[in-house]
Each structure stands twice: as structure tokens, then as C-alpha cells.
Design a protein around this motif. Structure first.
Motif, short mmCIF file in Angstrom:
data_model
loop_
_atom_site.label_atom_id
_atom_site.label_comp_id
_atom_site.label_asym_id
_atom_site.label_seq_id
_atom_site.Cartn_x
_atom_site.Cartn_y
_atom_site.Cartn_z
N SER A 219 -2.88 -4.24 -34.00
CA SER A 219 -2.80 -5.19 -33.06
C SER A 219 -1.50 -5.61 -33.00
N LEU A 220 -1.09 -5.84 -34.15
CA LEU A 220 0.62 -6.29 -34.24
C LEU A 220 1.53 -5.64 -33.53
N ALA A 221 1.28 -4.00 -33.79
CA ALA A 221 2.04 -2.90 -33.25
C ALA A 221 2.00 -2.98 -31.77
N TYR A 222 0.63 -3.06 -31.36
CA TYR A 222 0.36 -2.64 -29.92
C TYR A 222 1.14 -4.09 -28.96
N ILE A 223 0.89 -5.17 -29.59
CA ILE A 223 1.40 -6.29 -28.85
C ILE A 223 2.82 -6.42 -29.03
N ALA A 224 3.60 -5.75 -30.15
CA ALA A 224 5.13 -5.68 -30.23
C ALA A 224 5.39 -4.89 -29.17
N CYS A 225 4.72 -3.68 -28.84
CA CYS A 225 5.10 -2.82 -27.88
C CYS A 225 4.95 -3.09 -26.42
N THR A 226 4.26 -4.37 -26.06
CA THR A 226 4.28 -4.81 -24.85
C THR A 226 5.86 -5.44 -24.66
N SER A 227 6.52 -5.83 -25.51
CA SER A 227 7.65 -6.30 -25.18
C SER A 227 8.60 -5.30 -25.00
N LEU A 228 8.44 -4.12 -25.17
CA LEU A 228 9.03 -2.81 -24.88
C LEU A 228 8.91 -2.35 -23.49
N PHE A 229 7.55 -2.25 -23.07
CA PHE A 229 7.14 -1.53 -21.80
C PHE A 229 6.86 -2.75 -20.54
N GLU A 230 6.83 -3.76 -20.98
CA GLU A 230 6.63 -4.56 -19.59
C GLU A 230 7.97 -5.10 -19.28
N ALA A 231 7.88 -5.56 -17.93
CA ALA A 231 9.23 -5.72 -17.09
C ALA A 231 9.91 -6.97 -17.92
N ARG A 232 11.53 -6.90 -17.71
CA ARG A 232 12.22 -7.96 -18.58
C ARG A 232 12.82 -8.49 -17.31
N ALA A 233 12.68 -9.81 -17.55
CA ALA A 233 13.45 -10.99 -16.60
C ALA A 233 14.94 -10.54 -16.52
N ALA A 234 15.53 -10.54 -17.79
CA ALA A 234 17.09 -10.30 -17.77
C ALA A 234 17.81 -8.98 -16.98
N ASP A 235 16.83 -8.23 -16.84
CA ASP A 235 17.16 -6.93 -16.16
C ASP A 235 16.67 -6.94 -14.65
N ALA A 236 15.86 -7.64 -14.48
CA ALA A 236 15.20 -7.67 -12.95
C ALA A 236 16.07 -7.45 -11.84
N ASP A 237 17.02 -8.21 -11.74
CA ASP A 237 17.87 -8.05 -10.42
C ASP A 237 18.67 -6.73 -10.52
N GLN A 238 19.27 -6.36 -11.49
CA GLN A 238 20.01 -5.14 -11.29
C GLN A 238 18.85 -3.93 -11.17
N ALA A 239 17.79 -4.02 -11.80
CA ALA A 239 16.78 -3.01 -11.65
C ALA A 239 16.35 -2.83 -10.28
N GLU A 240 16.12 -3.77 -9.63
CA GLU A 240 15.60 -4.07 -8.25
C GLU A 240 16.74 -3.40 -7.39
N THR A 241 18.10 -3.71 -7.43
CA THR A 241 19.13 -3.39 -6.76
C THR A 241 19.23 -1.74 -6.80
N GLU A 242 19.10 -1.26 -8.11
CA GLU A 242 19.32 0.12 -8.27
C GLU A 242 18.07 1.03 -7.66
N PHE A 243 16.81 0.44 -7.81
CA PHE A 243 15.64 1.12 -7.49
C PHE A 243 15.63 1.27 -5.88
N ARG A 244 16.08 0.04 -5.04
CA ARG A 244 16.06 0.02 -3.48
C ARG A 244 17.19 1.22 -3.16
N ALA A 245 18.16 1.27 -3.86
CA ALA A 245 19.17 2.13 -3.46
C ALA A 245 18.73 3.59 -3.77
N ILE A 246 17.78 3.66 -4.73
CA ILE A 246 17.23 5.01 -4.96
C ILE A 246 16.25 5.10 -3.73
#
Length: 333
Positions: A219-246
Motif C-alpha cells: 500500500s505504501l509503494a502504491y500510494i507513493a507511486c501516485t505522487s509520480l503519475f498524478e498531474a503536478r501543479a508545479a508543471d501544469a502551465d508549461q505542460a498545458e502550453t506544450e500540449f496545446r502547441a502539439i
């Protein structure tokens, strides 16, 4: 420094900027710059592959056909930059607070490393096909649709009531998001009846199976993994800009891009990268062996995402392949 010293590099990401003599080494959220030359770059990489804590400085020099002083020079530089592991004095327990902070920093590094995959490089530079851009939507549809399967698996194998409660809430918030991607794909022009019989690539299937495997074991490993594969607020604006450009580059309808971003922003608002903090915040100590297991599962999952992206490129760049990928019918044999 003793010639019998066995240097072990902290887990890192290497970034080589084209037409630059500088190599960036990323450890967690810290960035370090190492000056090199085109002639020495490969030598440095080969030397780095020896820094796994299993070989002495003398053995490394012998294997790499270098002098002791040449190896010592690099080891000393890495030590001064605090790039070498400090695990020579292992503890049996790690504080919950330290675990959360370290996993957060490492998740940031690995999540960004996933974003460096050549799939996104090729999409951003316009050096692949529109089918690959559509394929990213299709496999995202499959991947997001698998949430109920791997979260339910994690719940079924959770023995800790706190983990069960957190994961049950997580399931209620994530179980039905694939319809957003279905709407996006229909606006792109993929018929609903084709999606109903679509089959994910092996990379997507493997990614789902990896998440189920982690959920079954820890359970610890799975919950820790959510911090890896869930969307991150710190990268949100750049990710959205790059995705819309694609999307604009490959003539993906704006409405489809909007739906994709809607899901992305909803995940951030739900705060799913904070599930680990919620789970561990009242835990004073975590056994080191348990922490090792969780981190190793996270690392495997990071590479599973690499494979997932590899297979999107491999399948959708092949102009002879069916899109979406159909299931194999017995009567077609």
C-alpha cells in the motif's frame, strides 16, 4: 580518499544540451552542472556506469583503462557536489517526514524525466506523424480507463484501514474519467464503435499490470507511486502550453485539447499528489526495508512509463497498423 572506496552515485537524471559542453545532473529538485567536452562525454558516461557502489576506485580505473588519479578527480568532484550516496551508515528506520520530502523530490525528478521521452520530443518538433498524436489520445483513453482496475486491486490487498480509506476515496474520484478521452477522440474523428472494440498496446497493458502488481504487494509503494503519475501543479502551465502547441501542430481540434486539459486540471485540483503525505503524516518511522521496496517499485513504474511511450511511437508510426488497435478475432486466423 581510500583506493578501496566504492563510490555510489545518487539516483539522477542526465541532461545534455545540444551544442553545449555542459552536462546537467538532476538529483531530486537539485540541478548540478559538470563541464565536459565532446571527446570526454562518452568517457564520463562510461565512468558514471561504474559508480554503483559495487566496485572500488582501483577496480574502476582498471576496467575503464584510466589512471587512479583520473577516477579520483571525478569522484572527488562528485563528492564535493554531494552527488554521492551517504548510505554508508544505513539506519533501520527513516522518519515519516524525511520519507515524504525525499519521495516528493524524487517524484518531481522522475516525472520530468518521463516528460523528456523522445515521444514528446518528436511530437513537439513535428518529426513524427499525426497518427502518433492521435495514438497518444487513444492510449491515454485506455490508461485512464484502467484506473478502477489498479486502484481496486490496491484496495483489495490493503491491510491498513487508513490506506483503505484513502484509496477508496481515490477510486471514487478517478474511476470514470475515460469518458472525457472518448469525447475528445470522437471530436478528432475516431468513431465510438471503433473505440468500443479498441485494444491497448502492449506498453499500455504492461503499465496497467505494473500498477496492479504494486497495489498487490505494498500500500505504501502504491500510494507513493501516485505522487509520480498524478498531474503536478508545479508543471501544469508549461505542460498545458506544450500540449496545446502539439495539438495545433498536428491539427487536433481545440475542443479535443480542451477536454484533455480539463482532465489534467481536475486531477491537480483533486490534490492526488498529496495522498502520500496524507497517509504517512502520522507515521513517526518507516522501516528502511519497506522504504527501499517502495522506492524500487516507483523506479520500475518510471521505466514502465518509458515503455508505454516507446510502444505508442512503435505502433502508431507504422503506417501499416490499424488505428485504433483492434482485438484479434479468432475467425481472422
Amino acid at each position: 580518499m581510500d583506493f578501496d572506496f566504492k563510490p555510489r552515485l545518487r539516483h539522477c537524471t542526465l541532461i545534455k544540451t545540444e551544442n553545449s559542453d555542459s552536462l546537467t545532473i538532476v538529483v531530486g529538485t537539485d540541478y548540478f552542472s559538470v563541464e565536459t567536452t565532446p571527446e570526454n562525454y562518452k568517457k564520463l558516461l562510461a565512468l558514471k556506469s561504474m559508480f554503483d557502489g559495487r566496485r572500488t576506485i582501483g577496480e574502476i580505473a582498471n576496467i575503464q583503462n584510466l589512471t587512479i588519479n583520473e577516477v579520483l578527480e571525478v569522484v572527488t568532484q562528485f563528492k564535493e557536489m554531494k552527488l554521492l550516496s551517504n548510505s554508508s551508515q544505513p539506519s533501520n528506520y527513516i522518519s515519516g517526514r524525511d520519507f515524504i520530502e525525499q519521495i516528493s523530490a524524487t517524484s518531481t525528478m522522475w516525472a520530468r524525466q518521463i516528460g523528456y521521452h523522445r515521444l514528446f520530443t518528436k511530437l513537439s518538433s513535428g518529426t513524427t506523424t499525426r497518427a502518433v498524436a492521435i495514438g497518444l489520445f487513444i492510449e491515454s483513453f485506455h490508461y485512464v480507463g484502467s484506473a478502477a482496475r489498479h486502484i481496486s486491486t490496491a484496495i483489495a490487498h490493503a491491510s491498513d484501514p487508513r490506506a483503505q480509506k484513502i484509496l477508496a476515496r481515490y477510486l471514487s474520484e478517478e474511476h470514470d474519467h475515460s469518458h472525457i478521452f472518448k469525447q475528445a477522440l470522437m471530436k478528432i474523428g475516431v468513431p465510438n464503435e471503433h473505440l468500443a472494440t479498441a485494444h491497448p498496446t502492449i506498453g499500455t497493458i504492461s503499465l496497467t499490470n505494473m500498477l496492479c502488481e504494486i497495489g498487490r504487494h505494498s500500500s505504501l509503494a502504491y500510494i507513493a507511486c501516485t505522487s509520480l503519475f498524478e498531474a503536478r501543479a508545479a508543471d501544469a502551465d508549461q505542460a498545458e502550453t506544450e500540449f496545446r502547441a502539439i495539438c495545433e501542430l498536428y491539427e487536433i481540434p481545440k475542443e479535443s485539447a480542451d477536454l484533455f486539459i480539463t482532465h489534467f486540471r481536475a486531477d491537480i485540483s483533486a490534490g492526488h499528489t498529496s495522498l502520500l503525505s496524507e497517509y504517512v503524516r502520522d507515521t513517526d518511522e518507516i522501516p528502511t526495508t519497506v522504504a527501499h521496496e517502495a522506492v524500487n517499485y516507483m523506479h520500475d513504474l518510471k521505466h514502465s512509463f518509458d515503455q508505454y511511450h516507446d510502444h505508442i511511437l512503435a505502433y502508431y508510426e507504422d503506417i501499416s497498423n490499424y488505428i485504433p488497435r483492434p482485438k484479434v478475432d479468432y475467425f481472422c486466423l
